[in-house]
Design a protein around this motif. Structure first.
Motif, PDB file in Angstrom:
ATOM      1  N   HIS A  77      -9.787  11.674  -6.627  1.00  0.00           N
ATOM      2  CA  HIS A  77      -8.838  10.561  -6.758  1.00  0.00           C
ATOM      3  C   HIS A  77      -9.473   9.243  -6.326  1.00  0.00           C
ATOM      4  CE1 HIS A  77      -8.143  10.170  -2.347  1.00  0.00           C
ATOM      5  NE2 HIS A  77      -8.557  11.428  -2.365  1.00  0.00           N
ATOM      6  N   ASP A  88     -14.300   8.738   0.322  1.00  0.00           N
ATOM      7  CA  ASP A  88     -13.143   9.621   0.206  1.00  0.00           C
ATOM      8  C   ASP A  88     -13.127  10.298  -1.177  1.00  0.00           C
ATOM      9  OD1 ASP A  88     -10.405   9.909   2.056  1.00  0.00           O
ATOM     10  OD2 ASP A  88     -10.141  10.433  -0.045  1.00  0.00           O
ATOM     11  N   GLY A  89     -12.066  10.106  -1.950  1.00  0.00           N
ATOM     12  CA  GLY A  89     -11.990  10.745  -3.263  1.00  0.00           C
ATOM     13  C   GLY A  89     -12.842  10.054  -4.317  1.00  0.00           C
ATOM     14  N   GLU A 120      -3.225  10.782  -4.699  1.00  0.00           N
ATOM     15  CA  GLU A 120      -3.471  11.971  -3.867  1.00  0.00           C
ATOM     16  C   GLU A 120      -3.002  11.705  -2.456  1.00  0.00           C
ATOM     17  OE1 GLU A 120      -5.522  14.666  -1.125  1.00  0.00           O
ATOM     18  OE2 GLU A 120      -5.729  12.499  -1.207  1.00  0.00           O
ATOM     19  N   GLU A 121      -3.155  10.454  -2.016  1.00  0.00           N
ATOM     20  CA  GLU A 121      -2.858  10.121  -0.611  1.00  0.00           C
ATOM     21  C   GLU A 121      -1.365  10.065  -0.309  1.00  0.00           C
ATOM     22  OE1 GLU A 121      -5.105  10.366   1.390  1.00  0.00           O
ATOM     23  OE2 GLU A 121      -7.009   9.562   0.660  1.00  0.00           O
ATOM     24  N   HIS A 181     -15.886  15.874  -2.086  1.00  0.00           N
ATOM     25  CA  HIS A 181     -15.165  14.991  -1.177  1.00  0.00           C
ATOM     26  C   HIS A 181     -16.003  14.859   0.081  1.00  0.00           C
ATOM     27  CE1 HIS A 181     -11.634  13.292   0.866  1.00  0.00           C
ATOM     28  NE2 HIS A 181     -11.080  13.206  -0.324  1.00  0.00           N
ATOM     29  N   HIS A 350      -6.092  18.431  -0.700  1.00  0.00           N
ATOM     30  CA  HIS A 350      -6.861  17.776  -1.761  1.00  0.00           C
ATOM     31  C   HIS A 350      -6.240  18.128  -3.108  1.00  0.00           C
ATOM     32  CE1 HIS A 350     -10.109  16.470   0.836  1.00  0.00           C
ATOM     33  NE2 HIS A 350     -10.128  17.668   1.387  1.00  0.00           N
TER      34      HIS A 350
HETATM   35 ZN    ZN Z   1      -9.225  12.168  -0.449  1.00  0.00          ZN
END
Ligand code: ZN
Length: 406
Positions: A77, A88-89, A120-121, A181, A350
């Motif tokens: 993401h 992060d993603g 996603e968050e 990730h 995730h």
């Molecule tokens: Zn993430």
């Protein structure tokens, strides 16, 4: 044998990080103008490398290879938490792009498709995009979803003016999903390991425990006559924390992250107290055992205390296993490149946990410097970023049918 282009990968990551840049980090929460601009940019990047690139009403960006009927899907993401890290993603999405670029030239029987999921968050709905993609999104949840700052998801979707289509996983095409990730923890760095192969994503249980007693003057009410909700919950919480290590599996984690007293004054016996406890583990059996023990302990205290103690479940996520064959393949790829990969659970959720029930799914982690995550200070050494992508490319090439890729 082939090599990814590490420099090109790092440049793409930095280019993406410019959308919503704050200091060394990124502020690109779902459906902000920065997030949407980054998604249109990503779509154009996918087009440039020859993928059939589309964006859907949620903002999922998907690039489909044109030369094959089957594909491994790679992605993660590109939305962030407020003032989040630059990787992060985003790391997992740009790995997808780099691996698609590299493997495209080999014209393997199985292609690489790339995806960036939306939210996603959980600014609105955790794993919104991957849930929609897998057909498990509850549309009523979309209607209801409101961000902490009051923005409604449906209004933000209307404002973003995206095509009114929903991209969906194609079971006839997608033979696997692979997500990279950052680790978001210290274990790889501490062990001097460059690649983590995820065995599963932990299950979570979260309980709100509350006690109701009576507010009295803390100076004039004899101890024997009090109905102290605060003391009752402090005893219960401390008992739970003492017992947890005896119930826990090797990777179980637990936390009391919130504790409140009402009215909350030095000279008033608490009339009400509340705490929230959560615990996580990668196996369903351990989660069930922990759940049983936690409930039994709360009930024992409820029976003995001079106040009313109650609890309710406020969150429940089932643990998800990653595909065993793909795990083995990525471990082998890491070893082949000279690493001693660590097999570990993911303590955070995730997109992979949404995909895993519907398609064979694997995840790899790269080290997080000082274990930092969800903060602008999040970072990974450039060499580790490149190494992780190469390992993933080697493993994916194997899945795609490259001869002698490993
Ligand atoms: Zn993430």
């Amino acid at each position: 044998m082939f090599e990814i282009n590490g420099q090109r990968l790092l440049e793409s990551l930095r280019e993406l990080a410019a959308f919503g840049k704050v200091g060394t980090g990124v502020n690109r929460t779902a459906f902000t103008p920065e997030d949407i601009r980054a998604r249109h940019w990503l779509r154009a990047e996918m087009e440039k490398l020859g993928l059939d690139a589309r964006i859907d009403r949620f903002g999922n960006v998907y690039g489909q290879a044109r030369h094959a009927e089957k594909a491994v899907l790679i992605g993660s993401h590109t939305d962030t938490v407020p003032n989040g890290g630059w990787l992060d993603g985003a790391l997992g999405v740009m790995y997808g792009l780099e691996i698609a670029r590299t493997l495209h030239d080999l014209q393997l029987p199985v292609a690489v498709d790339v995806i960036s999921f939306q939210d996603e968050e959980g600014t609105f709905v955790p794993c919104l995009g991957s849930k929609a993609f897998c057909g498990v999104l509850d549309e009523a949840e979309v209607e209801r979803a409101v961000a902490a700052d009051g923005r409604r998801l449906v209004d933000e979707m209307a404002k973003a003016d995206l095509p009114d289509v929903t991209l969906r996983l194609d079971p006839n095409r997608h033979i696997g999903f692979v997500e990279a990730h950052i680790e978001q923890g210290p274990r790889l760095e501490k062990g001097d390991i460059r690649v983590g192969v995820v065995e599963g994503i932990v299950g979570i249980r979260r309980y709100r425990v509350s006690a109701r007693g009576q507010a009295d003057h803390a100076g004039t009410t004899p101890m024997s006559m009090r109905k102290d909700a605060g003391a009752a919950l402090v005893h219960l919480a401390s008992d739970l924390l003492k017992r947890f290590p005896t119930w826990a599996g090797q990777n179980t984690v637990w936390n009391i992250g919130k504790f409140e007293f009402e009215p909350g004054a030095a000279n008033v016996v608490p009339a009400k107290a509340t705490f929230i406890i959560e615990f996580r583990d990668g196996t369903a059996e351990t989660v069930a055992k922990l759940e049983e023990n936690v409930r039994a302990t709360i009930e024992a205290h409820a029976n003995a205390a001079p106040v009313d103690i109650a609890y309710d479940s406020i969150g429940s996520v089932e643990p998800v296993s990653m595909d065993a064959r793909m795990q083995a393949l990525f471990r082998q790829a890491a070893e082949w490149r000279g690493d001693k990969p660590m097999t570990l659970p993911s303590g955070a959720g995730h997109d992979a946990m949404i995909l895993a029930p519907v398609v064979p799914t694997a995840m790899i982690f790269v080290p997080s410097i000082d274990g930092r995550s969800h903060d602008v200070s999040e970072d990974t050494k450039p060499d580790d970023i490149v190494f992780g992508c190469q390992v993933m490319a080697d493993g994916v090439a194997q899945i795609c049918g490259a001869q002698g890729a490993l």
